[in-house]
Design a protein around this motif. Structure first.
Motif, PDB file in Angstrom:
ATOM      1  N   THR A  71       0.841  -1.181   0.000  1.00 23.28           N
ATOM      2  CA  THR A  71       0.000   0.000   0.000  1.00 23.28           C
ATOM      3  C   THR A  71       0.879   1.234   0.000  1.00 23.28           C
ATOM      4  OG1 THR A  71      -0.060   0.206   2.391  1.00 23.28           O
ATOM      5  CG2 THR A  71      -1.717  -1.233   1.380  1.00 23.28           C
ATOM      6  N   GLU A  72       0.268   2.400  -0.277  1.00 22.16           N
ATOM      7  CA  GLU A  72       1.022   3.651  -0.276  1.00 22.16           C
ATOM      8  C   GLU A  72       1.661   3.903   1.082  1.00 22.16           C
ATOM      9  OE1 GLU A  72       0.224   8.453  -0.940  1.00 22.16           O
ATOM     10  OE2 GLU A  72      -1.295   6.967  -1.506  1.00 22.16           O
ATOM     11  N   ALA A  73       0.931   3.590   2.145  1.00 24.75           N
ATOM     12  CA  ALA A  73       1.473   3.799   3.495  1.00 24.75           C
ATOM     13  C   ALA A  73       2.657   2.891   3.752  1.00 24.75           C
ATOM     14  CB  ALA A  73       0.390   3.551   4.540  1.00 24.75           C
ATOM     15  N   PRO A 125      -6.138   1.043   4.582  1.00 25.70           N
ATOM     16  CA  PRO A 125      -7.485   1.626   4.650  1.00 25.70           C
ATOM     17  C   PRO A 125      -8.590   0.581   4.649  1.00 25.70           C
ATOM     18  CG  PRO A 125      -6.126   2.809   3.069  1.00 25.70           C
ATOM     19  CD  PRO A 125      -5.348   1.593   3.467  1.00 25.70           C
ATOM     20  N   GLY A 126      -8.283  -0.621   4.138  1.00 28.20           N
ATOM     21  CA  GLY A 126      -9.298  -1.662   4.069  1.00 28.20           C
ATOM     22  C   GLY A 126      -9.415  -2.494   5.336  1.00 28.20           C
ATOM     23  N   ILE A 127      -8.554  -2.228   6.324  1.00 19.90           N
ATOM     24  CA  ILE A 127      -8.585  -2.994   7.576  1.00 19.90           C
ATOM     25  C   ILE A 127      -8.795  -2.026   8.738  1.00 19.90           C
ATOM     26  CG2 ILE A 127      -7.320  -4.539   9.109  1.00 19.90           C
ATOM     27  CD1 ILE A 127      -5.752  -5.537   6.719  1.00 19.90           C
ATOM     28  N   PHE A 128      -9.922  -2.149   9.404  1.00 20.94           N
ATOM     29  CA  PHE A 128     -10.250  -1.302  10.556  1.00 20.94           C
ATOM     30  C   PHE A 128     -10.070   0.186  10.255  1.00 20.94           C
ATOM     31  CE2 PHE A 128      -8.810  -5.338  12.666  1.00 20.94           C
ATOM     32  CZ  PHE A 128     -10.070  -5.745  13.078  1.00 20.94           C
ATOM     33  N   ASN A 129     -10.486   0.580   9.044  1.00 20.42           N
ATOM     34  CA  ASN A 129     -10.440   1.997   8.651  1.00 20.42           C
ATOM     35  C   ASN A 129      -9.050   2.612   8.755  1.00 20.42           C
ATOM     36  OD1 ASN A 129     -13.282   2.178   8.111  1.00 20.42           O
ATOM     37  ND2 ASN A 129     -13.646   2.305  10.319  1.00 20.42           N
ATOM     38  N   GLY A 130      -8.044   1.793   8.514  1.00 18.14           N
ATOM     39  CA  GLY A 130      -6.681   2.319   8.520  1.00 18.14           C
ATOM     40  C   GLY A 130      -6.029   2.380   9.886  1.00 18.14           C
ATOM     41  N   GLU A 131      -6.625   1.766  10.875  1.00 20.60           N
ATOM     42  CA  GLU A 131      -6.006   1.738  12.202  1.00 20.60           C
ATOM     43  C   GLU A 131      -4.692   0.954  12.140  1.00 20.60           C
ATOM     44  OE1 GLU A 131      -7.154   0.121  16.678  1.00 20.60           O
ATOM     45  OE2 GLU A 131      -8.732   0.566  15.237  1.00 20.60           O
ATOM     46  N   PRO A 132      -3.635   1.410  12.815  1.00 15.42           N
ATOM     47  CA  PRO A 132      -2.353   0.691  12.767  1.00 15.42           C
ATOM     48  C   PRO A 132      -2.501  -0.764  13.225  1.00 15.42           C
ATOM     49  CG  PRO A 132      -2.049   2.854  13.722  1.00 15.42           C
ATOM     50  CD  PRO A 132      -3.529   2.663  13.592  1.00 15.42           C
ATOM     51  N   ILE A 133      -1.940  -1.662  12.434  1.00 12.36           N
ATOM     52  CA  ILE A 133      -2.015  -3.092  12.722  1.00 12.36           C
ATOM     53  C   ILE A 133      -0.617  -3.695  12.624  1.00 12.36           C
ATOM     54  CG2 ILE A 133      -4.386  -3.346  11.881  1.00 12.36           C
ATOM     55  CD1 ILE A 133      -3.189  -4.441   9.249  1.00 12.36           C
ATOM     56  N   VAL A 134      -0.483  -4.929  13.092  1.00 13.40           N
ATOM     57  CA  VAL A 134       0.756  -5.681  12.915  1.00 13.40           C
ATOM     58  C   VAL A 134       0.753  -6.260  11.508  1.00 13.40           C
ATOM     59  CG1 VAL A 134       2.139  -7.631  13.708  1.00 13.40           C
ATOM     60  CG2 VAL A 134       0.881  -6.236  15.367  1.00 13.40           C
ATOM     61  N   ALA A 135       1.826  -6.030  10.756  1.00 14.60           N
ATOM     62  CA  ALA A 135       1.909  -6.471   9.363  1.00 14.60           C
ATOM     63  C   ALA A 135       1.643  -7.963   9.240  1.00 14.60           C
ATOM     64  CB  ALA A 135       3.281  -6.132   8.788  1.00 14.60           C
ATOM     65  N   GLY A 136       0.884  -8.332   8.199  1.00 14.66           N
ATOM     66  CA  GLY A 136       0.581  -9.731   7.947  1.00 14.66           C
ATOM     67  C   GLY A 136      -0.541 -10.277   8.787  1.00 14.66           C
ATOM     68  N   THR A 137      -1.159  -9.410   9.595  1.00 17.08           N
ATOM     69  CA  THR A 137      -2.265  -9.831  10.450  1.00 17.08           C
ATOM     70  C   THR A 137      -3.379  -8.792  10.359  1.00 17.08           C
ATOM     71  OG1 THR A 137      -1.733  -8.647  12.508  1.00 17.08           O
ATOM     72  CG2 THR A 137      -0.516 -10.680  12.066  1.00 17.08           C
ATOM     73  N   ARG A 138      -4.445  -9.041  11.073  1.00 18.70           N
ATOM     74  CA  ARG A 138      -5.509  -8.053  11.228  1.00 18.70           C
ATOM     75  C   ARG A 138      -5.598  -7.622  12.697  1.00 18.70           C
ATOM     76  NH1 ARG A 138      -9.139  -7.767   6.975  1.00 18.70           N
ATOM     77  NH2 ARG A 138     -10.786  -7.023   8.388  1.00 18.70           N
ATOM     78  N   ALA A 154       2.561   5.637  21.956  1.00 17.55           N
ATOM     79  CA  ALA A 154       2.975   6.896  21.335  1.00 17.55           C
ATOM     80  C   ALA A 154       1.851   7.514  20.513  1.00 17.55           C
ATOM     81  CB  ALA A 154       4.201   6.662  20.455  1.00 17.55           C
ATOM     82  N   PHE A 155       1.017   6.655  19.924  1.00 15.54           N
ATOM     83  CA  PHE A 155      -0.065   7.130  19.062  1.00 15.54           C
ATOM     84  C   PHE A 155      -1.386   6.491  19.488  1.00 15.54           C
ATOM     85  CE2 PHE A 155       3.875   7.088  16.575  1.00 15.54           C
ATOM     86  CZ  PHE A 155       3.975   8.435  16.262  1.00 15.54           C
ATOM     87  N   PRO A 156      -1.908   6.895  20.660  1.00 12.11           N
ATOM     88  CA  PRO A 156      -3.157   6.291  21.140  1.00 12.11           C
ATOM     89  C   PRO A 156      -4.313   6.585  20.210  1.00 12.11           C
ATOM     90  CG  PRO A 156      -2.601   8.239  22.430  1.00 12.11           C
ATOM     91  CD  PRO A 156      -1.417   7.963  21.552  1.00 12.11           C
TER      92      PRO A 156
END
Length: 208
Positions: A4-6, A140-153, A193-195
């Motif tokens: 993704t772009e991010a 953006p397609g997972i939890f509206n772009g909330e930070p996740i652990v790569a390769g997981t949801r 750091a980013f709540p």
């Protein structure tokens, strides 16, 4: 899989840390980090987008510099009108294992009394910078772009929340066997750091 772009942006961004990240890594308030670092030439690297927010980024050397400035005797030794830019240059080049940190041509500061704290901060920085951009993603397609652990949801906020609620790293390892232990630590630091927006402010974000 197409990044993704991010993902592309974080993968190509040079290592840097925001004031909030430095705060959770050192235990020094983010407001204090900004106050110390913003006037010093060469530390700030401009703004970056992290977790959907625009933040000022700093070179990793800012961690050592902020640690140094947090020591009570430093201001008395150096004086109020010190040119801190030269101090940053000295800190940038020093051997982190040394107990004597150069503050100028003639001054050396003994940090042996803070060695345990310093070693833990240095360890956190190594682990965090070694894994953050590889393992923390926004889609953006997972939890509206909330930070996740790569390769997981799995949102990083969920990992941090479970640990804050009293669960152990072993509990998380059992539920998320594909997530390495060090990534659990990184995800937790990132979430602090980013709540999530709307959550109550954390102590490390209060004005110093």
């Amino acid at each position: 899989m197409v990044a993704t772009e991010a993902e592309t942006a974080t993968a190509t961004r040079p290592p840097s840390l925001t004031a909030n990240e430095i705060a959770v890594l050192t235990g020094i308030a983010a407001a204090r980090v900004r106050k110390l670092c913003d006037p010093v030439e060469g530390i700030a690297k401009g703004d970056v987008s992290i977790a959907g927010r625009r933040c000022r980024a700093y070179e990793p050397v800012a961690v050592r510099y902020v640690f140094l400035r947090s020591l009570g005797e430093i201001e008395a030794l150096m004086g109020r009108d010190t040119a801190w830019d030269s101090c940053v240059d000295a800190v940038r080049e020093l051997d982190a294992a040394s107990d004597l940190w150069p503050l100028g041509r003639m001054l050396r500061l003994d940090v042996s009394g803070e060695r345990e704290r310093l070693d833990e901060i240095e360890r956190r920085v190594r682990v965090y910078l070694g894994s953050r951009d590889r393992w923390i993603r926004r889609d953006p397609g997972i939890f509206n772009g909330e930070p996740i652990v790569a390769g997981t949801r799995v949102p990083v906020a969920v990992i941090a929340g479970r640990l804050e609620a009293g669960e152990s790293p072993d509990d998380l390892a059992e539920d998320y066997p594909t997530i390495p232990p060090e990534v659990v630590e990184v995800a937790t630091l990132f979430a602090r750091a980013f709540p999530r927006r709307g959550r109550p402010p954390r102590p490390w974000a209060r004005t110093a």
